[in-house]
Design an enzyme around this catalytic site. Structure first.
Site, mmCIF file in Angstrom:
data_model
loop_
_atom_site.group_PDB
_atom_site.id
_atom_site.type_symbol
_atom_site.label_atom_id
_atom_site.label_comp_id
_atom_site.label_asym_id
_atom_site.label_seq_id
_atom_site.Cartn_x
_atom_site.Cartn_y
_atom_site.Cartn_z
ATOM 1 C CG ASP A 1 -1.664 1.335 1.353
ATOM 2 O OD1 ASP A 1 -2.629 1.521 0.583
ATOM 3 O OD2 ASP A 1 -1.273 2.178 2.195
ATOM 4 C CE1 TYR B 1 0.911 7.868 3.062
ATOM 5 C CE2 TYR B 1 1.243 5.759 1.980
ATOM 6 C CZ TYR B 1 0.507 6.567 2.817
ATOM 7 O OH TYR B 1 -0.637 6.075 3.413
ATOM 8 C CE LYS C 1 -3.513 5.196 1.389
ATOM 9 N NZ LYS C 1 -2.275 4.450 1.064
#
Length: 342
Positions: free
Chosen positions: A54, A59, A85
């Site tokens: 994930d 990030y 995401k």
């Protein structure tokens, strides 16, 4: 528990490994991670049998996605599950500095919230480019909700609902470009609200159903079970307080939380079980929970997480924690076949 055990999602034909890898640390969250360290960690994860990863554009300001893609690109695509995401578009920005949003060495791309139809499609395409993959399995709507957006919360919900964000995700799923979508959030209320408007396949819920807190049991997990919204547990250590770093919800843990952790730890010690092992294994007993994804900053941390995950835990520990009022009486327990009922 075995690292290669898989659980089928209620819809879409996707099966999730019961343990995966959260890749925010590979984006340099709080601590710098070199490219060599990141690739060694991802290679070690693969060799250990980890097949669920994930990540997110946010990030490391695209750094994590790039690193995960570098590691997985040459692997057989059918063997692993990749989730990323939507909700932030990353735009080139030379003013990005080390430490922005807690990332030690972010790349020069500034995140901008956008949950609209066009932004979701753009984010999906951008992630494919960064990962270097032809497909993504799961898209999570990242950080929607009042905890993140405060007084602007309704503005961003309108983008998802009226601005076509959910519609874009439904079209991507219907066309087979993704297999599943849901939310990636830290708050239960956002998931409940989203389920009023969309059929979510799975939701990444960070920190809200853990050994430390089970307030989301009802109504959230009850409704998820009814509606086929599987839960992926993120933040199983509640930002690290259950792993010994004193952090809770990304800040210093308050005294009441530290006291509860001490109580949990004391009982675990009585049974000679690491608190971290109990924290990783507890959530998976709930029938709606499909996977748990602790973060891994380096190879040693990854191996330690997997060792905790595989640690045998006697039924007596779970029953003692419940009898002490440290686990909600309604929470299913990971008891052996011969143990008492949960």
């Amino acid at each position: 528990m075995n690292v290669d055990q898989r659980i089928n999602l209620p819809r879409g034909g996707l099966s999730l490994p019961c343990i995966g890898m959260g890749c925010a640390p590979l984006g340099g969250l709080y601590h710098a991670v070199t490219e060599a360290q990141a690739q060694a960690t991802l290679e070690g994860a693969w060799d250990a049998g980890v097949r669920f990863y994930d990540t997110a554009p946010y990030y490391g300001y695209t750094l994590s996605e790039r690193r995960v893609g570098n590691a997985l690109r040459q692997r057989p695509r059918h063997e692993f599950v990749i989730a990323t995401k939507v909700g932030r578009l990353l735009r080139a920005d030379a003013s990005v500095q080390p430490g922005d949003d807690g990332f030690a060495a972010p790349l020069p791309f500034r995140p901008h919230y956008d949950y609209s139809y066009d932004a979701v499609l753009r984010s999906h395409e951008d992630s494919l480019q960064r990962l270097g993959l032809a497909s993504i399995d799961i898209l999570f709507v990242h950080d929607i909700g009042r905890v993140t957006h405060g007084e602007n919360d309704d503005v961003y919900w309108r983008q998802l609902i009226d601005g076509g964000g959910f519609r874009a995700l439904e079209e991507l799923r219907a066309s087979g470009q993704i297999k599943a979508f849901g939310l990636g959030v830290n708050e239960s209320a956002a998931v409940l609200r989203a389920m009023e408007y969309a059929d979510l396949d799975c939701t990444l819920l960070a920190g809200r159903y853990t050994l430390l807190e089970q307030e989301s049991l009802s109504p959230l997990l009850d409704l998820c079970e009814q509606r086929g919204n599987a839960i992926v547990i993120g933040g199983p250590f509640n930002s690290g307080v259950l792993a010994g770093n004193g952090k809770f919800n990304y800040a210093d843990a308050p005294p009441a939380v530290l006291a509860r952790v001490a109580q949990l730890d004391a009982i675990c010690r009585e049974f000679k079980v690491p608190l971290q092992a109990a924290a990783l294994q507890f959530p998976l007993a709930h029938p709606v929970v499909a996977s748990c994804i602790p973060g891994g900053q380096d190879l040693a941390q990854l191996r330690q997480n997997l060792a905790w995950f595989a640690t045998p835990i006697p039924d007596g520990l779970w029953l003692a924690l419940r009898d002490a009022g440290l686990i909600d009486a309604r929470a299913p327990l990971p008891l052996s076949v011969s143990g008492e009922g949960a």
